[in-house]
Design an enzyme around this catalytic site. Structure first.
Site, PDB file in Angstrom:
ATOM      1  N   ASP A 166      -4.232 -36.538 -35.337  1.00  0.00           N
ATOM      2  CA  ASP A 166      -5.087 -36.113 -36.455  1.00  0.00           C
ATOM      3  C   ASP A 166      -5.268 -34.604 -36.473  1.00  0.00           C
ATOM      4  O   ASP A 166      -6.382 -34.101 -36.577  1.00  0.00           O
ATOM      5  CB  ASP A 166      -6.446 -36.822 -36.365  1.00  0.00           C
ATOM      6  CG  ASP A 166      -6.287 -38.334 -36.335  1.00  0.00           C
ATOM      7  OD1 ASP A 166      -5.789 -38.859 -35.323  1.00  0.00           O
ATOM      8  OD2 ASP A 166      -6.647 -38.997 -37.315  1.00  0.00           O
ATOM      9  N   ASP A 195      -1.496 -38.772 -38.760  1.00  0.00           N
ATOM     10  CA  ASP A 195      -2.288 -37.852 -39.572  1.00  0.00           C
ATOM     11  C   ASP A 195      -1.888 -36.412 -39.254  1.00  0.00           C
ATOM     12  O   ASP A 195      -2.499 -35.743 -38.420  1.00  0.00           O
ATOM     13  CB  ASP A 195      -3.798 -38.052 -39.400  1.00  0.00           C
ATOM     14  CG  ASP A 195      -4.300 -39.286 -40.161  1.00  0.00           C
ATOM     15  OD1 ASP A 195      -3.473 -39.956 -40.798  1.00  0.00           O
ATOM     16  OD2 ASP A 195      -5.515 -39.565 -40.096  1.00  0.00           O
ATOM     17  N   HIS A 327     -14.476 -45.907 -38.941  1.00  0.00           N
ATOM     18  CA  HIS A 327     -13.291 -46.769 -38.910  1.00  0.00           C
ATOM     19  C   HIS A 327     -13.499 -47.964 -37.981  1.00  0.00           C
ATOM     20  O   HIS A 327     -12.554 -48.500 -37.415  1.00  0.00           O
ATOM     21  CB  HIS A 327     -12.050 -45.989 -38.475  1.00  0.00           C
ATOM     22  CG  HIS A 327     -11.778 -44.776 -39.308  1.00  0.00           C
ATOM     23  ND1 HIS A 327     -11.619 -44.852 -40.675  1.00  0.00           N
ATOM     24  CD2 HIS A 327     -11.663 -43.465 -38.988  1.00  0.00           C
ATOM     25  CE1 HIS A 327     -11.403 -43.630 -41.149  1.00  0.00           C
ATOM     26  NE2 HIS A 327     -11.440 -42.774 -40.155  1.00  0.00           N
ATOM     27  N   HIS A 354      -7.001 -41.519 -35.622  1.00  0.00           N
ATOM     28  CA  HIS A 354      -7.804 -41.993 -36.745  1.00  0.00           C
ATOM     29  C   HIS A 354      -9.285 -41.638 -36.624  1.00  0.00           C
ATOM     30  O   HIS A 354      -9.868 -41.077 -37.540  1.00  0.00           O
ATOM     31  CB  HIS A 354      -7.610 -43.504 -36.923  1.00  0.00           C
ATOM     32  CG  HIS A 354      -7.932 -44.016 -38.289  1.00  0.00           C
ATOM     33  ND1 HIS A 354      -7.661 -43.303 -39.432  1.00  0.00           N
ATOM     34  CD2 HIS A 354      -8.475 -45.194 -38.703  1.00  0.00           C
ATOM     35  CE1 HIS A 354      -8.034 -44.024 -40.479  1.00  0.00           C
ATOM     36  NE2 HIS A 354      -8.542 -45.170 -40.075  1.00  0.00           N
TER      37      HIS A 354
END
Ligand SMILES: *[C@@H]1O[C@H](CO)[C@@H](O)[C@H](O)[C@H]1NC(C)=O
Ligand SMILES: *[C@@H]1O[C@H](CO)[C@@H](O)[C@H](O)[C@H]1NC(C)=O
Ligand SMILES: *[C@@H]1O[C@H](CO)[C@@H](O)[C@H](O)[C@H]1NC(C)=O
Ligand SMILES: *[C@@H]1O[C@H](CO)[C@@H](O)[C@H](O)[C@H]1NC(C)=O
Ligand SMILES: *[C@@H]1O[C@H](CO)[C@@H](O)[C@H](O)[C@H]1NC(C)=O
Ligand SMILES: [Fe+2]
Length: 467
Positions: A166, A195, A327, A354
């Site tokens: 990420d 990501d 999440h 995430h």
């Protein structure tokens, strides 16, 4: 559920008393105190986004493994003004002359954005454990880089992986990458858990931010392979503006060697590298029974030979075990599908992103539940992997700071700080893992762990925390 907390499961071999998750506040929540500051993207005129000088100069150079076992590499770069040359020249210092390989280029459109010429060139049959120099571009704009191929696949080959997730392109992203580069334990290849650019947070998913990300990361990606995992920010699915092909920018820019492992799509695949077998899964492709990903993974696990690659690592984007209030449970349906295999085949570690924070689990599994039996609490399981969430690369969305309380027993360590990790495989029995937060000096380990390989140390407890 109420009765469950009273049950005590006794692990037959180790005699541990388990499953107190409902009643106790276990684990070690970090006591690190950090000032929460806004995470801001670096502006377009930042130094890290500078276009290399010279007409049509190759930019956004990045490499990844190009075959199943590490003798291949895929070299990618972008030329902005015109296609230029598809040729890569490469050589090692023992070579009398340069070799050349031909790639291809492609372009794509995304709403009103048109990409530059995105070149990909696969070089195969390199020598193991060899430093290669390579050149892309022509005329006055030739740029030279180098990489080192991994040692031949084998059980006792030491190898060091970096781990980032990420990442994005904020000032914090730049700090994370800098800390990775300056870590005294040098990563030889980077496992990226999804990501990448966060271009999709810009109006119309402004793909210019894919280009800036490519230029920002080039200082690492041109010199060592980054092993790619697709995250939700790679989807770029925007039917409102006519963009209905998921993963379009990602697949045009970041190819992976998926065919080498018999996969039929670039979102799930595996590679061997040194003493590790790395399986990459897609949280954003179908994974239910009968789907291509399911059938591929079902056939893949039995292929892993732990005498050849003792370390079995899985990468995915959405974590299965995550105790943050972000999440939460998003990975649950995939866990239900695949966790029995992870336990059966003794996966060593699962890395996910995430959630924009850090978390490490105990060795736990949760496979007994069958809807009617009520057995739905994770238990200690020496055959299970350690789950690590490392979505703390530093993207513009900022940190995930809100955690479920109390900390579940299965969660061994969690902290909302940006950082990266290093997995330093020593031999078939030992691997040393460390997580490094951005606020510390480059060498400081905020969390660390010895992994004892359970296939080769069957009687040992398989991890020892030293955080
Ligand atoms: C794309 O469209 C947006 C919205 O109309 C506009 O702001 C932007 O400048 C356009 N970009 C290009 C490259 O035309
Ligand atoms: C990014 O980090 C590098 C050091 O690794 C530094 O030279 C550069 O100035 C930084 N750029 C920004 C925009 O923070
Ligand atoms: C597993 O790997 C070892 C070591 O490379 C090799 O000797 C053995 O034949 C392999 N087993 C299978 C079933 O391929
Ligand atoms: C943290 O998350 C919980 C659950 O979603 C929510 O109820 C709570 O308001 C959040 N706390 C903060 C400070 O945002
Ligand atoms: C494997 O590595 C560990 C840690 O460095 C070391 O203590 C051990 O002796 C090594 N085993 C072998 C067989 O070399
Ligand atoms: Fe994500």
């Amino acid at each position: 559920m109420g009765l469950l907390g009273l049950f005590v499961f006794v692990f037959p071999v180790l005699g541990l008393i388990l499953n107190e998750a409902v009643l106790s506040n276990g684990g070690t929540t970090s006591s690190f105190v950090r000032k929460v500051e806004k995470t801001i993207d670096m502006p377009l005129d930042s130094d890290v986004f500078r276009v290399p000088s010279g007409y049509n100069a190759p930019q956004q150079v990045h490499i990844t493994q190009g075959d199943l076992e590490g003798k291949g590499v895929i070299i990618s770069w972008v030329t902005q003004e015109e296609p230029g040359s598809n040729t890569v020249l490469y050589w090692s210092k023992h070579d009398k002359q340069k070799s050349s390989a031909e790639g291809k280029y492609r372009t794509y459109k995304f709403y009103n954005y048109t990409s530059g010429y995105i070149h990909h060139c696969t070089i195969k049959n390199l020598k193991f454990n060899t430093k290669y120099y390579y050149e892309v571009g022509i005329g006055n704009t030739v740029r030279q880089f180098w990489f080192r191929t991994p040692p031949k696949v084998g059980p006792d080959v030491p190898y060091t992986f970096g781990l980032i997730g990420d990442l994005g392109q904020s000032y914090d992203s730049n700090i994370t990458l800098t800390h990775y580069e300056h870590n005294p334990t040098k990563g030889h290849a980077l496992l990226f858990v999804g990501d990448l650019s966060y271009a999709d947070n810009y109006p119309f998913h402004d793909n210019v931010r894919w280009d800036t990300w490519g230029r920002f990361t080039e200082r690492s990606t041109a010199y060592q392979p980054w092993i790619w995992t697709a995250g939700n920010h790679e989807l770029d699915f925007v039917p409102e503006i006519g963009e209905t092909v998921p993963f379009k920018p990602y697949t045009h820019r970041y190819p992976v060697p998926y065919k080498a492992s018999g996969s039929t799509a670039p979102f799930w695949y595996s590679i061997k590298r040194a003493s590790a077998y790395i399986i990459v899964l897609s949280s954003y492709s179908a994974y239910g029974k009968y789907t291509p990903q399911f059938k591929w993974l079902e056939a893949e696990f039995p292929k892993v030979n732990r005498s050849e690659t003792p370390w079995l690592i899985v990468l995915m984007h959405s974590p299965w075990y995550n105790s943050y209030n972000y999440h939460y449970m998003e990975g649950e349906t995939m866990r239900v599908m695949y966790e029995p295999w992870f336990v059966k085949y003794k996966v060593d570690m699962v890395f996910a992103g995430h959630v924009h924070a850090y978390e490490r689990s105990e060795r736990i599994s949760n496979v007994a539940y069958n809807i009617v039996n009520g057995v739905c609490t994770p238990i200690h399981d020496q055959s299970a992997p350690v789950y690590i969430t490392i979505g703390d690369g530093g993207n513009l969305e900022g940190l995930a700071t809100n955690m479920t309380e109390p900390q579940p027993k299965y969660s061994a360590y969690r902290e909302a700080s940006f950082g990266h990790a290093i997995l330093d495989i020593k031999n078939r029995t030992h691997a040393y893992y460390s997580w490094h937060r951005n606020q510390d000096g480059y060498a400081v380990e905020a969390d660390s762990l010895w992994f004892f390989n359970r296939v080769w140390n069957p009687m040992d407890d398989s991890t020892t925390a030293s955080s």
